[in-house]
Design a protein around this motif. Structure first.
Motif, mmCIF file in Angstrom:
data_model
loop_
_atom_site.group_PDB
_atom_site.id
_atom_site.type_symbol
_atom_site.label_atom_id
_atom_site.label_comp_id
_atom_site.label_asym_id
_atom_site.label_seq_id
_atom_site.Cartn_x
_atom_site.Cartn_y
_atom_site.Cartn_z
ATOM 1 N N ARG A 83 0.827 -1.212 0.000
ATOM 2 C CA ARG A 83 0.000 0.000 0.000
ATOM 3 C C ARG A 83 0.861 1.261 0.000
ATOM 4 O O ARG A 83 0.528 2.243 -0.641
ATOM 5 N N ILE A 84 1.962 1.229 0.721
ATOM 6 C CA ILE A 84 2.842 2.398 0.793
ATOM 7 C C ILE A 84 3.569 2.615 -0.532
ATOM 8 O O ILE A 84 3.662 3.742 -1.017
ATOM 9 N N ARG A 85 4.064 1.534 -1.121
ATOM 10 C CA ARG A 85 4.801 1.638 -2.390
ATOM 11 C C ARG A 85 3.880 1.869 -3.574
ATOM 12 O O ARG A 85 4.317 2.288 -4.626
ATOM 13 N N GLY A 86 2.614 1.547 -3.449
ATOM 14 C CA GLY A 86 1.651 1.736 -4.523
ATOM 15 C C GLY A 86 1.110 0.416 -5.023
ATOM 16 O O GLY A 86 1.840 -0.558 -5.145
ATOM 17 N N CYS A 87 -0.190 0.385 -5.266
ATOM 18 C CA CYS A 87 -0.810 -0.801 -5.822
ATOM 19 C C CYS A 87 -1.935 -0.369 -6.756
ATOM 20 O O CYS A 87 -2.428 0.755 -6.683
ATOM 21 N N LEU A 88 -2.299 -1.252 -7.645
ATOM 22 C CA LEU A 88 -3.351 -0.996 -8.619
ATOM 23 C C LEU A 88 -4.386 -2.099 -8.556
ATOM 24 O O LEU A 88 -4.071 -3.258 -8.278
ATOM 25 N N ARG A 89 -5.615 -1.756 -8.865
ATOM 26 C CA ARG A 89 -6.699 -2.738 -8.998
ATOM 27 C C ARG A 89 -6.889 -2.940 -10.491
ATOM 28 O O ARG A 89 -7.121 -1.989 -11.237
ATOM 29 N N LEU A 90 -6.789 -4.179 -10.949
ATOM 30 C CA LEU A 90 -6.843 -4.497 -12.372
ATOM 31 C C LEU A 90 -8.004 -5.425 -12.681
ATOM 32 O O LEU A 90 -8.438 -6.195 -11.830
ATOM 33 N N ARG A 91 -8.489 -5.356 -13.918
ATOM 34 C CA ARG A 91 -9.515 -6.270 -14.408
ATOM 35 C C ARG A 91 -8.902 -7.111 -15.525
ATOM 36 O O ARG A 91 -8.264 -6.597 -16.435
ATOM 37 N N LEU A 92 -9.130 -8.408 -15.446
ATOM 38 C CA LEU A 92 -8.549 -9.373 -16.370
ATOM 39 C C LEU A 92 -9.661 -10.044 -17.170
ATOM 40 O O LEU A 92 -10.573 -10.629 -16.595
ATOM 41 N N THR A 93 -9.601 -9.949 -18.487
ATOM 42 C CA THR A 93 -10.568 -10.615 -19.364
ATOM 43 C C THR A 93 -9.804 -11.348 -20.463
ATOM 44 O O THR A 93 -8.674 -11.000 -20.776
ATOM 45 N N GLY A 94 -10.440 -12.342 -21.034
ATOM 46 C CA GLY A 94 -9.819 -13.075 -22.122
ATOM 47 C C GLY A 94 -10.086 -14.559 -22.035
ATOM 48 O O GLY A 94 -10.880 -15.027 -21.218
ATOM 49 N N ASP A 95 -9.397 -15.304 -22.883
ATOM 50 C CA ASP A 95 -9.647 -16.733 -23.020
ATOM 51 C C ASP A 95 -8.968 -17.602 -21.970
ATOM 52 O O ASP A 95 -9.477 -18.656 -21.622
ATOM 53 N N ALA A 96 -7.803 -17.183 -21.474
ATOM 54 C CA ALA A 96 -7.049 -18.046 -20.566
ATOM 55 C C ALA A 96 -6.559 -17.295 -19.324
ATOM 56 O O ALA A 96 -5.354 -17.144 -19.119
ATOM 57 N N PRO A 97 -7.480 -16.820 -18.482
ATOM 58 C CA PRO A 97 -7.028 -16.088 -17.294
ATOM 59 C C PRO A 97 -6.242 -16.965 -16.319
ATOM 60 O O PRO A 97 -5.333 -16.481 -15.647
ATOM 61 N N GLU A 98 -6.560 -18.247 -16.259
ATOM 62 C CA GLU A 98 -5.839 -19.140 -15.356
ATOM 63 C C GLU A 98 -4.381 -19.270 -15.776
ATOM 64 O O GLU A 98 -3.484 -19.319 -14.933
ATOM 65 N N ARG A 99 -4.141 -19.309 -17.080
ATOM 66 C CA ARG A 99 -2.760 -19.395 -17.568
ATOM 67 C C ARG A 99 -1.988 -18.134 -17.189
ATOM 68 O O ARG A 99 -0.843 -18.205 -16.767
ATOM 69 N N PHE A 100 -2.634 -16.989 -17.329
ATOM 70 C CA PHE A 100 -1.997 -15.733 -16.940
ATOM 71 C C PHE A 100 -1.625 -15.741 -15.464
ATOM 72 O O PHE A 100 -0.515 -15.364 -15.083
ATOM 73 N N LEU A 101 -2.549 -16.159 -14.616
ATOM 74 C CA LEU A 101 -2.290 -16.190 -13.176
ATOM 75 C C LEU A 101 -1.174 -17.180 -12.833
ATOM 76 O O LEU A 101 -0.352 -16.909 -11.952
ATOM 77 N N ASN A 102 -1.119 -18.305 -13.535
ATOM 78 C CA ASN A 102 -0.034 -19.266 -13.315
ATOM 79 C C ASN A 102 1.315 -18.692 -13.750
ATOM 80 O O ASN A 102 2.328 -18.904 -13.086
ATOM 81 N N LEU A 103 1.335 -17.949 -14.861
ATOM 82 C CA LEU A 103 2.568 -17.303 -15.307
ATOM 83 C C LEU A 103 3.036 -16.264 -14.295
ATOM 84 O O LEU A 103 4.234 -16.151 -14.014
ATOM 85 N N CYS A 104 2.099 -15.526 -13.738
ATOM 86 C CA CYS A 104 2.446 -14.537 -12.710
ATOM 87 C C CYS A 104 3.047 -15.226 -11.492
ATOM 88 O O CYS A 104 4.056 -14.789 -10.953
ATOM 89 N N ARG A 105 2.419 -16.290 -11.079
ATOM 90 C CA ARG A 105 2.907 -17.018 -9.904
ATOM 91 C C ARG A 105 4.300 -17.588 -10.150
ATOM 92 O O ARG A 105 5.181 -17.509 -9.295
ATOM 93 N N THR A 106 4.516 -18.160 -11.328
ATOM 94 C CA THR A 106 5.806 -18.735 -11.673
ATOM 95 C C THR A 106 6.904 -17.678 -11.679
ATOM 96 O O THR A 106 8.033 -17.952 -11.297
ATOM 97 N N ASN A 107 6.558 -16.459 -12.096
ATOM 98 C CA ASN A 107 7.540 -15.379 -12.197
ATOM 99 C C ASN A 107 7.524 -14.437 -11.007
ATOM 100 O O ASN A 107 8.000 -13.312 -11.090
ATOM 101 N N ARG A 108 6.960 -14.915 -9.892
ATOM 102 C CA ARG A 108 6.965 -14.206 -8.611
ATOM 103 C C ARG A 108 6.330 -12.823 -8.678
ATOM 104 O O ARG A 108 6.854 -11.863 -8.111
ATOM 105 N N ILE A 109 5.214 -12.729 -9.368
ATOM 106 C CA ILE A 109 4.404 -11.517 -9.369
ATOM 107 C C ILE A 109 3.265 -11.768 -8.399
ATOM 108 O O ILE A 109 2.451 -12.660 -8.598
#
Length: 72
Positions: A8-34
């Motif tokens: 919260r101090i460094r800054g954060c954003l609220r994002l909306r995710l749409t598309g065909d493979a949101p689970e793949r995106f979330l897995n890629l984020c997790r794998t790359n430590r996002i």
């Protein structure tokens, strides 16, 4: 708890995710430590929070997964 406060101090954003493979995106984020938090389903996609630093890192993963990420 400490991590949430620092995000919260460094800054954060609220994002909306749409598309065909949101689970793949979330897995890629997790794998790359996002860190994604407050993930939830809304009308036509997912909404989540991410730090400002990580926001600039997600673009290649969004392209790879074929999803659209917008600021909510």
């Amino acid at each position: 708890m400490r991590e949430k406060i620092s995000n919260r101090i460094r800054g954060c954003l609220r994002l909306r995710l749409t598309g065909d493979a949101p689970e793949r995106f979330l897995n890629l984020c997790r794998t790359n430590r996002i860190l994604v938090w407050d993930l939830g389903w809304v009308d036509s996609g997912y909404e989540f929070s991410v730090s400002l630093k990580d926001f600039y890192r997600i673009r290649p993963y969004a392209r790879k997964a074929g999803v659209h990420v917008r600021i909510a």
